[in-house]
Write an enzyme that holds these catalytic residues in place. Structure first.
Site, PDB file in Angstrom:
ATOM      1  N   HIS A 157      14.187  27.171  -1.591  1.00  0.00           N
ATOM      2  CA  HIS A 157      15.013  26.556  -0.543  1.00  0.00           C
ATOM      3  C   HIS A 157      14.242  26.495   0.768  1.00  0.00           C
ATOM      4  O   HIS A 157      13.362  27.315   1.033  1.00  0.00           O
ATOM      5  CB  HIS A 157      16.332  27.324  -0.358  1.00  0.00           C
ATOM      6  CG  HIS A 157      16.184  28.737   0.112  1.00  0.00           C
ATOM      7  ND1 HIS A 157      16.189  29.092   1.452  1.00  0.00           N
ATOM      8  CD2 HIS A 157      16.049  29.904  -0.568  1.00  0.00           C
ATOM      9  CE1 HIS A 157      16.064  30.404   1.561  1.00  0.00           C
ATOM     10  NE2 HIS A 157      15.979  30.921   0.354  1.00  0.00           N
TER      11      HIS A 157
ATOM     12  N   ASP B 230      11.853  33.130  -5.092  1.00  0.00           N
ATOM     13  CA  ASP B 230      12.650  33.558  -3.938  1.00  0.00           C
ATOM     14  C   ASP B 230      12.820  35.074  -3.895  1.00  0.00           C
ATOM     15  O   ASP B 230      13.737  35.580  -3.273  1.00  0.00           O
ATOM     16  CB  ASP B 230      14.031  32.868  -4.003  1.00  0.00           C
ATOM     17  CG  ASP B 230      14.791  32.939  -2.688  1.00  0.00           C
ATOM     18  OD1 ASP B 230      14.173  33.236  -1.650  1.00  0.00           O
ATOM     19  OD2 ASP B 230      16.017  32.710  -2.706  1.00  0.00           O
TER      20      ASP B 230
ATOM     21  N   GLU C 112      20.696  27.307   1.256  1.00  0.00           N
ATOM     22  CA  GLU C 112      20.840  28.446   0.346  1.00  0.00           C
ATOM     23  C   GLU C 112      21.315  29.679   1.083  1.00  0.00           C
ATOM     24  O   GLU C 112      22.094  30.483   0.554  1.00  0.00           O
ATOM     25  CB  GLU C 112      19.492  28.720  -0.344  1.00  0.00           C
ATOM     26  CG  GLU C 112      19.553  29.761  -1.467  1.00  0.00           C
ATOM     27  CD  GLU C 112      19.290  31.184  -1.017  1.00  0.00           C
ATOM     28  OE1 GLU C 112      19.381  32.095  -1.862  1.00  0.00           O
ATOM     29  OE2 GLU C 112      18.993  31.403   0.178  1.00  0.00           O
ATOM     30  N   GLU C 113      20.860  29.833   2.319  1.00  0.00           N
ATOM     31  CA  GLU C 113      21.172  31.054   3.070  1.00  0.00           C
ATOM     32  C   GLU C 113      22.642  31.165   3.453  1.00  0.00           C
ATOM     33  O   GLU C 113      23.111  32.246   3.811  1.00  0.00           O
ATOM     34  CB  GLU C 113      20.302  31.125   4.332  1.00  0.00           C
ATOM     35  CG  GLU C 113      18.815  31.311   4.057  1.00  0.00           C
ATOM     36  CD  GLU C 113      18.468  32.662   3.470  1.00  0.00           C
ATOM     37  OE1 GLU C 113      19.381  33.492   3.313  1.00  0.00           O
ATOM     38  OE2 GLU C 113      17.282  32.898   3.172  1.00  0.00           O
TER      39      GLU C 113
ATOM     40  N   HIS D 215      15.067  37.948   7.135  1.00  0.00           N
ATOM     41  CA  HIS D 215      16.191  37.714   8.044  1.00  0.00           C
ATOM     42  C   HIS D 215      16.072  38.479   9.353  1.00  0.00           C
ATOM     43  O   HIS D 215      17.078  38.717  10.028  1.00  0.00           O
ATOM     44  CB  HIS D 215      17.544  38.058   7.389  1.00  0.00           C
ATOM     45  CG  HIS D 215      17.858  37.267   6.173  1.00  0.00           C
ATOM     46  ND1 HIS D 215      19.103  37.304   5.559  1.00  0.00           N
ATOM     47  CD2 HIS D 215      17.109  36.414   5.435  1.00  0.00           C
ATOM     48  CE1 HIS D 215      19.087  36.513   4.491  1.00  0.00           C
ATOM     49  NE2 HIS D 215      17.879  35.970   4.406  1.00  0.00           N
TER      50      HIS D 215
ATOM     51  N   ASP E  67      15.830  26.115   3.961  1.00  0.00           N
ATOM     52  CA  ASP E  67      16.535  26.587   5.150  1.00  0.00           C
ATOM     53  C   ASP E  67      16.205  28.057   5.410  1.00  0.00           C
ATOM     54  O   ASP E  67      15.705  28.756   4.529  1.00  0.00           O
ATOM     55  CB  ASP E  67      18.042  26.410   5.005  1.00  0.00           C
ATOM     56  CG  ASP E  67      18.656  27.336   3.949  1.00  0.00           C
ATOM     57  OD1 ASP E  67      18.085  27.412   2.839  1.00  0.00           O
ATOM     58  OD2 ASP E  67      19.682  27.980   4.223  1.00  0.00           O
TER      59      ASP E  67
END
Length: 431
Positions: A78, A198, A175-176, A384, A80
């Protein structure tokens, strides 16, 4: 190695933070800036059937160079980044030949990435690390995966003597915020199985993840002048606090690991008249997952019964929505796809770390949509947040794994394996 660094940095310096409050797909227009770049790169390296639909889902094909047929496989990541921490104005920092000590991310703000706290760091002594400057996340989740997939495809195109079957790649937005698989067209993708790139540290190989649900619990109250409130005021904020205290002690993210489930309070806003509590519920075991949801409902009933006479109606309103399920159920019938990835790692001298994901990926939902999709390491750590980093050597190993899986798929006898796709099953959104 510089080629990998340059490609990765070109991706992470584009802000692609997704927005859970948006109802569009993708949830932010800025994600399309990177999406358009990815389309150009896929075409430039020689991929065919490169498409980007109106929702920002990208797909492309590497044709088979075999004379015989083998299953079509896929690789997914992904583009994003998480809204948990800003992804704007990312300024990557490169540490070569890491000495095993502290890395100063931001001297002015005294932000330090230290192996004394982040113990995984020490295993990368002598390697090249890309970190943040302490003011943003890095975006290795999952721009490392993007880099690895495109670089592996580029290698296979430039080295036609490496035999492989048809390979499909897919890149998703959002996805997040749990929407990465929402509009993924499994039929159009056309692979018999795939792998999400991922995961985190080198060697990770995952085919189990949490069953997940989100709960929104609304508490009602009655506001009365505090000087005259005896027996009259009901403070909804205190009700929410009491509710939280009814949850099992210690069953929270920071005190659990492995297969242990948890309740995680992530938002609490309110006033005397109304308070909204949001939490997530996680467990690998389906029965325990149900018990956790039942407990929330039981506590709700307890509060409503207690305040029925005083309040006159339900004082607590609970909504629980399933978000995604453990992909193990969908992957186990085709377990050879995990074995294939494990063999690829072992052939490359990588020790496979087969463990449950304490979260979910696009792969967990894609597996229930008919595309079995285990998860493979992409190399990053501390996603994150400002302490995020990725070793370049781990990214190179991930590229090697993709290539090796392609080679093994070309040489494996699938006539003795059951490769029928599992039945599609409905799964809710991830959060």
């Amino acid at each position: 190695m510089q080629h990998i660094i340059d490609r990765f940095i070109s991706y992470v310096t584009i802000d692609t933070e997704s927005d859970p409050k948006s109802d569009t797909t993708p949830s932010t227009k800025k994600q399309l800036v990177l999406a358009n770049l990815l389309v150009k790169e896929l075409k430039a390296i020689g991929m065919i059937e490169v498409t980007k639909d109106t929702n920002g889902y990208i797909m492309a094909t590497l044709p088979s160079n075999l004379e015989h047929e083998v299953p079509t496989i896929g690789f997914v990541s992904h583009y994003d980044t998480s809204p948990d921490f800003t992804g704007a104005n990312v300024k990557p920092q490169i540490t070569t030949n890491y000495d095993g000590g502290d890395i100063i991310l931001n001297a002015e703000r005294n932000i330090v990435l230290s192996p004394n706290y982040f113990k995984d760091l020490i295993q990368y002594k002598g390697q090249t690390l890309i970190t943040t400057d302490g003011t943003t996340l890095l975006g290795a989740d999952d721009k490392a995966g993007l880099t690895e997939i495109i670089t592996a495809m580029e290698y296979l195109i430039q080295n036609p003597t490496v035999k492989h079957g048809k390979i499909r790649v897919g890149f998703t937005p959002d996805e997040e915020i749990g929407r990465g698989a929402d509009k993924f067209d499994v039929g159009k993708f056309g692979a018999q199985w795939a792998y999400t790139m991922d995961g985190s540290q080198i060697g990770e190989l995952e085919y189990e993840n949490f069953n997940a649900a989100g709960a929104k619990i609304t508490f009602k109250g009655k506001s009365v002048h505090p000087g005259y409130s005896k027996g009259k005021m009901i403070n909804s904020m205190l009700l929410a606090n009491d509710f939280i205290n009814e949850l099992p002690k210690g069953e929270i993210p920071q005190e659990t690991k492995g297969y242990q489930g948890f309740f995680h309070v992530h938002h609490l806003t309110g006033s005397i008249e109304e308070t909204v509590l949001e939490l997530i519920i996680r467990d690998h075991n389906a029965k325990k997952f149900k018990k956790r949801k039942d407990l929330i409902h039981d506590i709700t009933k307890k509060f409503n019964k207690k305040f029925a006479k005083q309040f006159g109606e339900d004082i607590v309103i609970t909504e629980i929505k399933d978000q995604y399920y453990n992909m193990k159920e969908m992957v186990e019938p085709v377990m050879f796809i995990v074995d294939l990835a494990e063999k690829a790692m072992k052939d490359l001298g990588i020790k496979p770390l087969i463990k449950p994901i304490r979260g979910g990926t696009d792969g967990s939902r894609l597996s229930y949509m008919g595309l079995p999709c285990p998860n493979i390491f992409a190399g990053g750590h501390n996603f994150h947040g400002k302490y995020e980093y990725v070793p370049i050597e781990s990214m190179q190993k991930a590229i090697d794994v993709i290539i090796k899986i392609a080679e093994l798929t070309a040489t494996t006898d699938f006539s003795v394996k059951e490769i029928t796709k599992p039945k599609k099953s409905k799964s809710k959104k991830k959060k």
